[in-house]
Design an enzyme around this catalytic site. Structure first.
Site, PDB file in Angstrom:
ATOM      1  N   GLU A   1       2.506   4.820  -4.077  1.00  0.00           N
ATOM      2  CA  GLU A   1       2.315   5.661  -5.363  1.00  0.00           C
ATOM      3  C   GLU A   1       3.751   6.280  -5.368  1.00  0.00           C
ATOM      4  O   GLU A   1       3.908   6.909  -6.853  1.00  0.00           O
ATOM      5  CB  GLU A   1       1.231   6.816  -5.021  1.00  0.00           C
ATOM      6  CG  GLU A   1      -0.080   6.049  -5.265  1.00  0.00           C
ATOM      7  CD  GLU A   1      -0.382   5.330  -4.191  1.00  0.00           C
ATOM      8  OE1 GLU A   1       0.095   5.392  -2.945  1.00  0.00           O
ATOM      9  OE2 GLU A   1      -1.005   4.110  -4.300  1.00  0.00           O
TER      10      GLU A   1
ATOM     11  N   ASP B   1       0.775  -1.065  -0.065  1.00  0.00           N
ATOM     12  CA  ASP B   1       0.138  -0.101   0.038  1.00  0.00           C
ATOM     13  C   ASP B   1       0.859   1.222  -0.101  1.00  0.00           C
ATOM     14  O   ASP B   1       1.930   1.135  -0.088  1.00  0.00           O
ATOM     15  CB  ASP B   1      -0.650  -0.087   1.339  1.00  0.00           C
ATOM     16  CG  ASP B   1      -1.784   1.191   1.336  1.00  0.00           C
ATOM     17  OD1 ASP B   1      -2.398   1.331   0.177  1.00  0.00           O
ATOM     18  OD2 ASP B   1      -2.256   1.190   2.495  1.00  0.00           O
TER      19      ASP B   1
ATOM     20  N   ASP C   1      -8.969   3.827  -1.893  1.00  0.00           N
ATOM     21  CA  ASP C   1      -9.839   4.283  -0.978  1.00  0.00           C
ATOM     22  C   ASP C   1     -11.110   4.893  -1.074  1.00  0.00           C
ATOM     23  O   ASP C   1     -11.398   6.283  -1.136  1.00  0.00           O
ATOM     24  CB  ASP C   1      -9.308   5.444   0.181  1.00  0.00           C
ATOM     25  CG  ASP C   1      -7.891   4.759   0.896  1.00  0.00           C
ATOM     26  OD1 ASP C   1      -7.942   3.264   0.901  1.00  0.00           O
ATOM     27  OD2 ASP C   1      -7.157   5.209   1.287  1.00  0.00           O
TER      28      ASP C   1
HETATM   29  C1  GLC Z   1      -4.697   3.372   2.765  1.00  0.00           C
HETATM   30  C2  GLC Z   1      -5.125   2.236   2.132  1.00  0.00           C
HETATM   31  C3  GLC Z   1      -6.243   1.288   3.050  1.00  0.00           C
HETATM   32  C4  GLC Z   1      -5.294   1.010   4.327  1.00  0.00           C
HETATM   33  C5  GLC Z   1      -5.035   2.048   5.137  1.00  0.00           C
HETATM   34  C6  GLC Z   1      -4.060   1.741   6.280  1.00  0.00           C
HETATM   35  O1  GLC Z   1      -5.580   4.369   3.190  1.00  0.00           O
HETATM   36  O2  GLC Z   1      -5.551   2.247   0.739  1.00  0.00           O
HETATM   37  O3  GLC Z   1      -6.753   0.227   2.153  1.00  0.00           O
HETATM   38  O4  GLC Z   1      -6.527   0.199   5.229  1.00  0.00           O
HETATM   39  O5  GLC Z   1      -4.023   2.748   4.208  1.00  0.00           O
HETATM   40  O6  GLC Z   1      -3.177   0.696   6.168  1.00  0.00           O
END
Ligand code: GLC
Length: 829
Positions: free
Chosen positions: A417, A414, A490
């Site tokens: 980017e 995650d 998200d």
């Molecule tokens: C980001 C991710 C989400 C995750 C969060 C905490 O917002 O996109 O899926 O739960 O981080 O790790």
């Protein structure tokens, strides 16, 4: 001061920064090296046309005659086609390259390209074609390409965009961005896939602009007759793919940028996630609920709170005192544990990963030398330079303990980017190795997430062996499908986001990334029971099927919305498990041929112009048509069925496509149609993949008049034997007349499934069966009240003819007496 920029300039991002456009001059020299054709102009511009296959042509331009080393993260290193046959001719004004399928004309004056099919139809044609601006501030060229919009041309593709499917009239950009709670038309989002499809006169082509800088695409937005694309650096370097089918274009793109490997079958099961399940008692409590309620589930996720202070590769021992024991207990009950790993490494002198990265110089540096610092969950962090091969090896090895000791089965990447709090992402001056082609963040940004996923994949694959790995990534560039699955980031628990989830997953699928899903129910905020069920109904048809939500907004498990919704959630997750062999077969087609798993309506019927602006309906694999309900309190919807004959899954009503139909779909149904003639395999109900040994496979056969072929792929669902040919591909050729039905089975491959019998359920037979022969021998017909297919209480007593046959039969023949001389009357709403 007078604006020195001529009126004709466009592709403008900033009016104040406009520069003079520069153009190639006349070609004065050309040479050929095998399938590479070089054309050089009087002002030193060089165009390299590389004919890769009869339908893939690469165009690479240099403004000064110099080509830097040819390097791309997107192109599959295994793509090494035999150079095709190319005929080269010259005319007074142009050069011409002819392959088996297309003709490419290169204008001597200005280097414009025109591509035609063999019948002389123009497929794609440059307007100004290649040109560029020199950007004094960055010292880069902005490289540009402009093309004429062909009459009636439509555009599709570009990855995870949340706008309408048809891109005509839009300008979009690629710059991977952490876009929490994005909305319809937000752009850019998390992924950068500079690949689009053009479709006109029912003929499709594709263009992949292999440039990792921020790229822009303008589809008849700024000027209604022009389509253009440009980048703030690097080369004009693009690939043209000839269809003529949209699906063929997608397959060509997948050939070039690579295909995914087969996932473990469990990764196609239902997955449950939350930010965050902790401590252990809560996590195990979720597992227990699934099993007690008999709601199937294969994977449970640990989000960032499992770590010690958000330090990657550590555990919070207060919440999870003995991860190994916990994970093995869960595994004994069929659950696979997947953990999140972000790129930010906490700056902490007592933390091993930090120490190793720091001492070995593995982190990204600012232009002036020091390590780049940015704030994410753990506070100030450094970030590994995944574009360095040594760093990737190091990163891959970091997974050893998590996997081999603790028993983790999948990893979720995650924030790659890369996302940085407050600043958004890294500053532009940050340096990257880029596999020996050093560059700044301007060039490396869009592939950072992909290279992280690649390094993660290397590790998970290595340590999970002989099992297959699962990696999930939020950010991606073209080619990421070789390493990872993905989700749409998200989103929000709203009806509009349910609509977007449908579009984004279809669009990612045609852009090379079929292993895709959305956070079911929405990540931000809490859905109503109704919205959750509508979303889950869609989610079970997405290759990646996971509920995920943010911890601060209420519970989001299948049982969180009250008993009537729990029953519905169970019913749809069960359906997902029944459909696994079909979904797995569709995955295999994707892996083998690059065929998108989710197919927008236009891809199913590009000859039918009615489909060009429709986007809710989509195909999953060859034989399903689905159309989600994305509105509250409705009991059905109008939708467009592509041509052909279709069965409504819920009640076997037969519909003739090529028109709009009403699908009755109260909350316990999603519009779901099955193509007549298909044979749809069903697994017995299981709480997780591998729970039971499958001794009998159900085949749902949907009668058709005429002939139709369906495929069933099997390889046992894990391991690598399939790469050595240990799999089976079964073809069921169904041929129906008004009084007979024949099914022939063709079997290829050496895999021995556990099931020895097929239970064939016959749907829509227009005659009463009289004699049944299997490989010439007579057989008895049975009937079943089918509790497996039939979710409708009111039709519980309906009986279906059923035949039990041995697995490897060759020919099944049913003769009957016409009970009704006509095909069942198609039921129209
Ligand atoms: C980001 C991710 C989400 C995750 C969060 C905490 O917002 O996109 O899926 O739960 O981080 O790790």
């Amino acid at each position: 001061m007078q604006d020195p920029i001529p009126e004709s300039n466009y592709m403008i991002n900033s009016l104040t920064n406009r520069r003079e456009e520069l153009f190639p001059g006349k070609i004065i020299e050309h040479k050929q090296e095998e399938n590479k054709f070089y054309f050089s102009s009087a002002n030193e511009v060089t165009l390299l046309v590389q004919v890769l296959t009869s339908r893939i042509i690469r165009f690479r331009y240099s403004p000064d005659g110099y080509f830097p080393p040819d390097f791309s993260y997107a192109i599959d290193p295994d793509f090494k086609p035999e150079p095709p046959k190319v005929e080269f001719t010259q005319k007074p004004d142009s050069f011409q390259l002819t392959t088996e399928l297309v003709v490419c004309i290169i204008q001597k004056e200005g280097l414009q390209i025109k591509i035609l099919d063999k019948s002389g139809n123009v497929i794609n044609e440059d307007e100004k074609g290649y040109h560029w601006e020199y950007d004094l501030q960055t010292g880069n060229n902005t490289v540009k390409m402009s093309k004429w919009v062909q009459s009636g041309e439509h555009y599709y593709g570009l990855g995870d965009k949340s706008c309408n499917m048809n891109l005509r009239g839009r300008r979009l950009q690629n710059w991977g961005s952490d876009t929490y709670g994005y909305s319809r038309n937000s752009d850019p989002l998390y992924k950068s896939i500079p690949f689009y499809f053009g479709l006109h006169q029912k003929t499709a082509y594709g263009i992949f602009f292999d440039n990792t800088f921020r790229t822009y695409f303008d589809f008849a937005h700024e000027r209604s007759n022009l389509t253009s694309f440009w980048a703030h650096g690097e080369e004009m370097n693009y690939y043209f793919f000839y269809g003529p089918g949209l699906t063929e274009v997608a397959e060509q793109y997948a050939l070039l940028t690579g295909r995914s490997a087969m996932p473990p079958l469990w990764a196609l099961g239902y997955q449950q996630c939350k930010w965050s399940y902790y401590p252990e008692s809560t996590f195990k409590g979720i597992a227990r609920e699934f099993r007690e309620r008999q709601i199937p589930c294969d994977a449970l996720y640990l989000d960032i709170d499992y770590m010690d202070g958000f330090r990657c590769f550590t555990w919070n021992k207060e919440y999870f005192p003995d991860p190994k024991r916990m994970i093995s207990e869960l595994a004994a009950d069929g659950f696979k544990t997947v953990v999140i790993i972000d790129p930010g490494i906490k700056i902490d002198k007592n933390y091993r990963v930090y120490q190793e990265g720091f001492q070995n110089g593995y982190f990204c540096r600012r232009g002036d030398g020091p390590y780049m610092k940015g704030s994410v969950w753990p506070g100030l962090c450094h970030f590994p330079d995944y574009t360095h091969p040594v760093v990737r090896e190091w990163w891959a090895d970091l997974f050893e303990e998590l996997i081999t000791v603790d028993g983790v089965r999948g990893v979720w990447n995650d924030m790659n980017e890369p996302a940085v709090f407050e600043q958004g992402t890294f500053p532009d001056d940050v340096r990257f190795d880029y596999d020996g082609n050093p560059c700044s963040h301007r060039k490396a940004h869009n592939i950072y997430g992909m290279q992280m996923a690649r390094a993660t994949y290397m590790g998970v694959k290595k340590f999970c062996y002989p099992n297959r790995p699962l990696v999930i990534t939020r950010s991606a560039f073209s080619g990421t499908q070789r390493f990872s699955s993905t989700w749409t980031g998200d989103n929000v628990a709203s009806w509009d986001h349910l609509w977007m989830a449908n579009i984004q997953c279809q669009r990612l699928s045609i852009s090379g990334m079929s292993f895709v899903g959305s956070d079911i129910g929405g990540f931000i905020e809490t859905p109503t029971g109704e919205l959750y069920i509508r979303w889950l109904q869609l989610g079970i048809f997405h290759p990646f099927c996971r509920t995920h939500s943010s911890g601060d907004h209420g519970d989001q498990e299948p049982w969180s919305f009250g008993p009537e919704y729990t029953l519905l959630a169970k019913k749809f997750i069960e359906l997902r498990y029944r459909l696994l062999p079909y979904i797995y077969t569709t995955f295999w087609q994707y892996v083998t041929f690059g065929t998108p798993m989710l197919r927008p309506l236009t891809f199913m019927a590009q000859d039918d112009t009615e489909t060009y602006h429709r986007m809710a309906e989509f195909g999953l694999g060859d034989n399903f048509l689905i159309c989600p309900i994305t509105q509250a309190e409705v009991d059905g919807r109008w939708l467009y069925l592509p041509h052909g004959t279709w069965y409504y899954f819920w009640d076997n009503t037969i519909y003739i496509g090529g028109k709009e139909v009403w699908a009755q779909a109260p909350l316990d149904r999603i519009p779901f149609f099955i193509r007549a003639g298909s044979v749809v395999p069903f697994y017995p109900l299981m709480q997780y993949v591998g729970e039971k040994e499958i001794t009998e496979l159900t085949l749902n056969l949907y009668y058709t008049e005429g002939s139709f072929t369906s495929t069933l792929y099997d390889d046992g669902g894990d391991g690598y034997a399939y790469e050595k040919g240990i799999f089976t591909e079964r073809k069921f050729i169904v041929t129906g007349t008004q009084v007979s039905l024949t099914v022939s089975q063709e079997i290829k491959g050496a895999f021995e499934p556990t099931y020895t019998t097929y239970k064939i359920i016959l749907h829509g037979l227009p005659f009463g069966p009289e004699t049944i022969r299997i490989d010439g021998e007579p057989l008895l017909l049975d009937t079943v009240v089918d509790p497996e297919l039939d979710f409708e209480p009111e039709s519980q007593n309906e009986k279906f003819p059923v035949i039990y046959v041995r697995r490897d039969f060759k020919t099944l023949n049913i003769q009957g007496i016409a009970s009704d001389p006509m095909l069942p009357e198609p039921e129209m709403a």
